[in-house]
Design a protein around this motif. Structure first.
Motif, short mmCIF file in Angstrom:
data_model
loop_
_atom_site.label_atom_id
_atom_site.label_comp_id
_atom_site.label_asym_id
_atom_site.label_seq_id
_atom_site.Cartn_x
_atom_site.Cartn_y
_atom_site.Cartn_z
N TRP A 1 -17.21 -8.67 -1.24
CA TRP A 1 -15.80 -8.58 -1.64
C TRP A 1 -15.63 -8.40 -3.13
O TRP A 1 -14.91 -7.52 -3.61
N GLU A 2 -16.28 -9.25 -3.92
CA GLU A 2 -16.08 -9.24 -5.37
C GLU A 2 -16.62 -7.98 -6.03
O GLU A 2 -16.28 -7.70 -7.19
N LYS A 3 -17.46 -7.23 -5.33
CA LYS A 3 -18.04 -6.01 -5.90
C LYS A 3 -17.26 -4.77 -5.48
O LYS A 3 -17.71 -3.65 -5.71
N THR A 4 -16.11 -4.97 -4.85
CA THR A 4 -15.29 -3.85 -4.38
C THR A 4 -13.87 -3.99 -4.92
O THR A 4 -13.56 -4.93 -5.65
N GLN A 5 -13.01 -3.06 -4.52
CA GLN A 5 -11.60 -3.13 -4.91
C GLN A 5 -10.73 -3.72 -3.81
O GLN A 5 -9.50 -3.63 -3.86
N LEU A 6 -11.35 -4.34 -2.79
CA LEU A 6 -10.60 -4.89 -1.67
C LEU A 6 -9.61 -5.96 -2.14
O LEU A 6 -9.93 -6.79 -3.00
N ALA B 1 0.85 -1.20 0.00
CA ALA B 1 0.00 0.00 0.00
C ALA B 1 0.88 1.24 0.00
O ALA B 1 2.00 1.23 0.53
N THR B 2 0.39 2.31 -0.58
CA THR B 2 1.17 3.53 -0.71
C THR B 2 0.43 4.74 -0.14
O THR B 2 -0.77 4.66 0.16
N LYS B 3 1.16 5.84 -0.04
CA LYS B 3 0.59 7.07 0.50
C LYS B 3 -0.70 7.45 -0.25
O LYS B 3 -0.75 7.40 -1.48
N GLY B 4 -1.72 7.81 0.52
CA GLY B 4 -2.99 8.23 -0.06
C GLY B 4 -4.00 7.12 -0.23
O GLY B 4 -5.19 7.39 -0.44
N ASP B 5 -3.56 5.86 -0.12
CA ASP B 5 -4.52 4.75 -0.22
C ASP B 5 -5.50 4.80 0.95
O ASP B 5 -5.13 5.16 2.08
N ALA C 1 -11.34 1.59 -1.45
CA ALA C 1 -10.35 1.03 -0.53
C ALA C 1 -9.91 -0.36 -0.98
O ALA C 1 -10.71 -1.15 -1.47
N LYS C 2 -8.62 -0.65 -0.75
CA LYS C 2 -8.07 -1.97 -1.06
C LYS C 2 -7.80 -2.80 0.20
O LYS C 2 -7.55 -4.00 0.12
N ILE C 3 -7.85 -2.13 1.36
CA ILE C 3 -7.56 -2.80 2.63
C ILE C 3 -8.67 -2.52 3.62
O ILE C 3 -9.15 -1.38 3.72
N ILE C 4 -9.08 -3.54 4.36
CA ILE C 4 -10.09 -3.36 5.40
C ILE C 4 -9.60 -4.02 6.68
O ILE C 4 -8.97 -5.08 6.65
N VAL C 5 -9.87 -3.37 7.82
CA VAL C 5 -9.56 -3.92 9.14
C VAL C 5 -10.90 -4.15 9.83
O VAL C 5 -11.70 -3.21 9.96
N THR C 6 -11.14 -5.39 10.25
CA THR C 6 -12.45 -5.70 10.83
C THR C 6 -12.31 -6.79 11.88
O THR C 6 -11.20 -7.26 12.18
N VAL C 7 -13.44 -7.19 12.46
CA VAL C 7 -13.47 -8.26 13.45
C VAL C 7 -14.07 -9.51 12.81
O VAL C 7 -14.79 -9.44 11.82
N ASP C 8 -13.79 -10.67 13.42
CA ASP C 8 -14.22 -11.92 12.81
C ASP C 8 -15.73 -12.04 12.68
O ASP C 8 -16.23 -12.66 11.74
N THR C 9 -16.48 -11.40 13.59
CA THR C 9 -17.94 -11.50 13.52
C THR C 9 -18.53 -10.67 12.38
O THR C 9 -19.65 -10.92 11.94
N LEU C 10 -17.77 -9.69 11.90
CA LEU C 10 -18.24 -8.85 10.79
C LEU C 10 -17.66 -9.29 9.45
O LEU C 10 -18.16 -8.91 8.39
N TYR C 11 -16.60 -10.11 9.51
CA TYR C 11 -15.94 -10.51 8.27
C TYR C 11 -16.87 -11.22 7.28
O TYR C 11 -16.75 -11.00 6.06
N PRO C 12 -17.82 -12.04 7.72
CA PRO C 12 -18.73 -12.67 6.75
C PRO C 12 -19.49 -11.66 5.89
O PRO C 12 -19.77 -11.93 4.72
#
Length: 525
Positions: free
Chosen positions: A125-130, A57-61, A108-119
């Motif tokens: 996922w496929e409809k985003t740039q993650l 990841a780079t600056k501004g992402d 966004a290409k990166i997400i930080v989440t908890v296991d209960t929200l990951y589903p």
């Protein structure tokens, strides 16, 4: 409250870095039984930042934080900033459609989440740039999670091999974005607001000055940190002071009282619903809350009876403030003294370096005299750079640095501002303008009413008529007719409520605002 502050020309994470050296061993965060000193917090944020850079990841992402209140939120928040990237915090309460919208808008290409929200993340996922998900076990205080795959990584493992040195990133506080924060979207789809480092640093320092906060204060952080109100007043403000944060995963009245008593909390920023819940708790008066120095209420109107009762019980000061996402968010606050109750309903005066005026509703350009009702317009160092990828909508609300807030207001002869209603909520009735907030304030005075909202519903002959949506207090009953008469007896005939619908609950945002777009607004009378 007017005045000037010399703001340091540093990025937002610089507030943490300064205090990591200044008060290195002092406690920054209390979370349950865990205590994190300032220096330790700064180092673990460095590790998170360096690990992010290791992903390519780079600056501004943009990095999405899809998290409840936790130390991991704070670590990820400052870690993203230290990496020169942009925080996009979204609510764990959002539905799948809203998550997809905000992920798509932020790119966004990166997400930080908890296991209960990951589903939920997996379903969109496929409809985003993650490309990467950093996942935390929700109940863990040691930052471990069992789930790993090609696209996901354990939060603790993610940082284990990263250095704790400060990343070598050049940030321009004036122009570089720190946050891409979504609006509260109470009436329409959320827009992404571009907030620079300088926007957020200046607002934190100006608000801290307004409430006369110091490094000796202890902040109760129970507002959701993913919301701009909590993010600024309950995270960056105490961090800027080197103060202590008592972090709650969510607001519960009993646990809040326990935390205030145990840790001698001095500052709490909340919403009216929180103060109402505290007063409704039968054990509230049993706690020693004498440490409370100042409490701020924002997001919606604070009922006068709640303000008076809370101050009687705690001995502290409770006053109203005002802000919006587009202003980082705070623009106004009442003086933190006990005279606030003498100006019932006022949001106070502008913060240092903030200008405010009332302009006409039609063009948004003509300044109005004191006492005249129009749209509140503000200008200051906290005002956003604009809406992300929405130049036309930006141009509609920003002109020469002045931000049209969308709130209808007036200013009295002494320079105190009062919010009348949201411009979008205005009810048009036979050529008259009806302000729902006026009717809601009267409804709140009835002893049977717990929560309420008033909105306009279509009427073929009259344009729109007021309809009230009411939640009654437990074990209390009042008829619709009695409640209508209670209100209509106190207002002009054209403002009369035509219909009342009793509900078990109102759809509320994370900060207690009624989401009127989810009310049945299509009902015909």
């Amino acid at each position: 409250m007017a005045g000037h502050i010399e703001y340091p020309k540093i990025p937002l994470q610089g507030l943490l870095e300064v205090n990591a050296q200044k008060v290195s061993g002092d406690c920054a965060i209390i979370f349950g039984n865990r205590r994190i000193p300032y220096l330790e917090l700064d180092k673990v944020c460095n590790r998170f930042a360096n690990a992010l850079q290791g992903l390519g990841a780079t600056k501004g992402d943009r990095v999405v934080l899809y998290l409840p209140n936790s130390p991991q939120f704070v670590i990820a928040y400052f870690g993203v900033l230290k990496a020169g990237m942009v925080v996009t915090a979204i609510s764990p309460l959002q539905h799948k459609r809203e998550i997809q919208h905000q992920l798509g808008e932020s790119e966004a290409k990166i997400i930080v989440t908890v296991d209960t929200l990951y589903p939920i993340v997996e379903t969109v996922w496929e409809k985003t740039q993650l490309r990467h998900a950093i996942v935390i076990a929700e109940e863990s205080e040691t930052m471990r999670v069992g789930r790993e795959s090609v696209e996901t990584v354990d939060f603790g493992v993610f940082m284990n091999s990263a250095a704790d040195s400060v990343p070598d990133i050049d940030v321009d506080p004036e122009t570089d974005l720190a946050a891409l924060q979504f609006t509260g979207n109470t009436t329409s789809a959320a827009k992404a607001v571009m907030l620079t480092h300088h926007n957020l640093v200046s607002n934190a320092l100006a608000f801290a000055a307004a409430i006369e906060a110091t490094g000796q204060d202890v902040f109760l952080s129970a507002l959701p940190l993913f919301h701009i109100y909590g993010m600024t007043t309950s995270l960056t403000v105490p961090i800027s002071l080197g103060a202590k944060i008592v972090l709650l995963p969510k607001f519960e009245s009993t646990k809040a009282c326990e935390a205030i008593q145990q840790h001698r909390v001095t500052v709490f920023c909340g919403v009216p619903a929180m103060y109402q819940m505290l007063l409704a708790d039968c054990t509230f008066a049993d706690y020693d809350l004498a440490s409370m120095r100042v409490c701020i209420s924002g997001a919606s109107s604070l009922p006068l009876q709640v303000q008076k009762r809370f101050m009687e019980v705690t001995g502290g000061v409770l006053v109203q403030g005002y802000g919006l996402t587009e202003a980082s968010p705070v623009t106004h606050c009442m003086p933190i003294d006990r005279t606030g109750v003498l100006r019932a309903g006022s949001i106070g005066q502008p913060l240092a370096d903030t200008e405010a005026k009332i302009v006409d509703l039609e063009t948004g350009k003509k300044p109005l005299a004191k006492g005249e009702i129009g749209e509140l317009s503000v200008r200051g160092p906290q005002v956003m750079a604009g809406y992300w990828h929405r130049p036309d909508e930006t141009a509609c609300v920003l002109c020469d640095g002045w931000l049209l807030t969308g709130d209808i207001a007036y200013v009295d002869k002494d320079g105190y501002f009062y919010i009348v209603d949201r411009k979008k909520d205005l009810i048009k009735h036979k050529g008259y303008s009806i302000y729902p907030r006026e009717l809601e304030d009267i409804l709140h005075e009835h002893p049977a009413v717990k929560l309420c909202a008033v909105a306009g519903v279509a009427d073929a002959a009259l344009g729109e008529v007021p309809k009230a949506y009411v939640v009654l207090k437990d074990a209390v009953y009042v008829s619709k007719l009695e409640l209508k008469e209670f209100v209509n007896h106190q207002v002009a005939g054209y403002k009369a409520i035509k219909e009342i619908e009793f509900l078990e609950y109102l759809p509320l945002s994370s900060t207690g605002k009624v989401l009127k777009r989810f009310l049945n607004l299509s009902t015909n009378i």
